[in-house]
Scaffold this active site. Sequence first.
Site, PDB file in Angstrom:
ATOM      1  N   ASP A 117       9.264   3.109   1.719  1.00  0.00           N
ATOM      2  CA  ASP A 117       8.161   3.687   2.082  1.00  0.00           C
ATOM      3  C   ASP A 117       7.715   3.387   3.774  1.00  0.00           C
ATOM      4  OD1 ASP A 117       5.605   4.502   3.032  1.00  0.00           O
ATOM      5  OD2 ASP A 117       4.482   3.684   1.067  1.00  0.00           O
ATOM      6  N   LYS A 153       2.618  10.129   8.023  1.00  0.00           N
ATOM      7  CA  LYS A 153       1.847   9.867   9.122  1.00  0.00           C
ATOM      8  C   LYS A 153       2.179  10.261  10.404  1.00  0.00           C
ATOM      9  CE  LYS A 153      -1.089   5.993   7.485  1.00  0.00           C
ATOM     10  NZ  LYS A 153      -0.832   5.464   6.305  1.00  0.00           N
ATOM     11  N   PHE A 203       0.787  -1.114   0.074  1.00  0.00           N
ATOM     12  CA  PHE A 203       0.021  -0.024  -0.111  1.00  0.00           C
ATOM     13  C   PHE A 203       0.927   1.469   0.114  1.00  0.00           C
ATOM     14  CE2 PHE A 203      -2.333   3.642   1.866  1.00  0.00           C
ATOM     15  CZ  PHE A 203      -3.518   3.464   0.940  1.00  0.00           C
TER      16      PHE A 203
HETATM   17  C1  LIG Z   1      -0.944   5.709   4.814  1.00  0.00           C
HETATM   18  C2  LIG Z   1       0.050   5.138   3.928  1.00  0.00           C
HETATM   19  C3  LIG Z   1       0.156   5.869   2.688  1.00  0.00           C
HETATM   20  C4  LIG Z   1      -0.477   6.987   2.042  1.00  0.00           C
HETATM   21  O1  LIG Z   1      -0.349   8.078   2.945  1.00  0.00           O
HETATM   22  P1  LIG Z   1      -1.660   9.047   3.142  1.00  0.00           P
HETATM   23  O2  LIG Z   1      -1.257  10.059   3.878  1.00  0.00           O
HETATM   24  O3  LIG Z   1      -2.936   8.413   3.329  1.00  0.00           O
HETATM   25  O4  LIG Z   1      -2.010   9.446   1.468  1.00  0.00           O
HETATM   26  C5  LIG Z   1       1.544   5.458   1.880  1.00  0.00           C
HETATM   27  N1  LIG Z   1       2.261   4.414   2.305  1.00  0.00           N
HETATM   28  C6  LIG Z   1       1.898   3.748   3.311  1.00  0.00           C
HETATM   29  C7  LIG Z   1       2.774   2.797   3.815  1.00  0.00           C
HETATM   30  C8  LIG Z   1       0.879   4.107   4.361  1.00  0.00           C
HETATM   31  O5  LIG Z   1       0.717   3.347   5.538  1.00  0.00           O
END
Ligand SMILES: *Cc1c(COP(=O)(O)O)cnc(C)c1O
Length: 423
Positions: free
Chosen positions: A248, A277, A163
């Site tokens: 990420d 986040k 994700f």
């Molecule tokens: C939440 C998340 C995203 C996306 O972040 P948003 O602020 O919701 O756009 C991307 N990568 C990972 C691993 C995430 O947990």
Amino acid sequence: MNETVDASPVSDRDAKASVMTGSGSGSEWLARYSSSLMGVFGTPQRVLVRGAGCLVWDADGKEYLDLLGGIAVNALGHANPFVTSVISSQLATLGHVSNFFTSPTQIALAEKLLALTDAPAGSKVFFTNSGTEANEAAFKLARRNTGGSGAKRTKIIALEGAFHGRTMGALALTAKEAYREPFEPLPAGVVHIPFGDVEALKDAVDETVAAVFLEPIQGEAGVRPLPSGYLRAARELTARVGALLILDEVQTGIGRTGKWLASEDAGIMPDAVTLAKGLGGGFPIGALITYGPETSSLLAAGQHGTTFGGNPVATAAALATLHAIESQHVLANAAAVGGHLRAGLSRLPGVTEVRGEGLLIGFDLDADVAPAVVQAGLDAGFIVNSPGPRTIRLAPPLVLTTAQADTFLAAFPAILQAAKDAQ
Ligand SMILES: *Cc1c(COP(=O)(O)O)cnc(C)c1O
């Protein structure tokens, strides 16, 4: 013209109250929600009106222990007085300037992130407002990488279960078919390979690959850590062919796992890391960090941009958050309370597997009742999340205490039973 418009009716307390909260019961608010907000999130579980530390209250006055922290966002809990005061002061001094200008907090935060992640000379930061935008920037970075050959590369490797966000580039990196399919065609070139399989990675990574995107722990997939040795192998394989290794850490970074970065222990230097986040302690901000001068110059002047990214208030919020994490020994707390919580969960009947690090925790149940557990949890005063039919995720504020963790461990057997009874 010597008249000015007073757009700041601060003397009107009623105006402030009505702008900020209004009044109403949870069900009244939800009726208004469903007739005014787009349905992409379904029906919200509760209407929340107030928070303090790890606790939040809903519109009907019910209290909850927040074990999700706005999905790994509220690193210091709700309404942290220090972060609140820094944000207020910055906003009252200078709120927004656009990227035609810069401001001290933006520069100080970039320096701080480079220092915290042991970045070598020549490393750089690009600020965004969210995780998906940080990955979007990383995607564009990857499209500029030719591995030194000058020949364009369009292939990007990501993992099954990945994700990376919901905007078109980040969505192309995200694996889940239900998220992707309605929006195809997505930017081309992304190949998803089996999770945690070094042989599959070996087969996939060659001179046509621009970048490999990895989450050290897949959060949305149910808190699934990469096997040990995988990141190191990925580093060696990508370095050999001039592909970028992009991590990420939007969910795993900024203390979530008890370390600044979840990838720290792998002892490697990636080419780029994305954050978001937890970075702003609840204020929206994301970042792309690029390591070393070569990767950091792939995006040239004019090739990317943002209006809000790196705004003085957002960067002040992040500086305050990082300062509090350091000065209050929050990383050690996340590691210790996380360990305690995982050990306690693994002893509970009905819990079949516990995964994660620090305060990013996933655990599996012995039945497909996770959504019902979320509901029963709310009834019992706990906010948790179900990323899968039998998986529960916890990502509480990093300041959660052992005593608070214990209240959940004590309540969980009855929550699970209530969930099973409700099925
Ligand atoms: C939440 C998340 C995203 C996306 O972040 P948003 O602020 O919701 O756009 C991307 N990568 C990972 C691993 C995430 O947990």
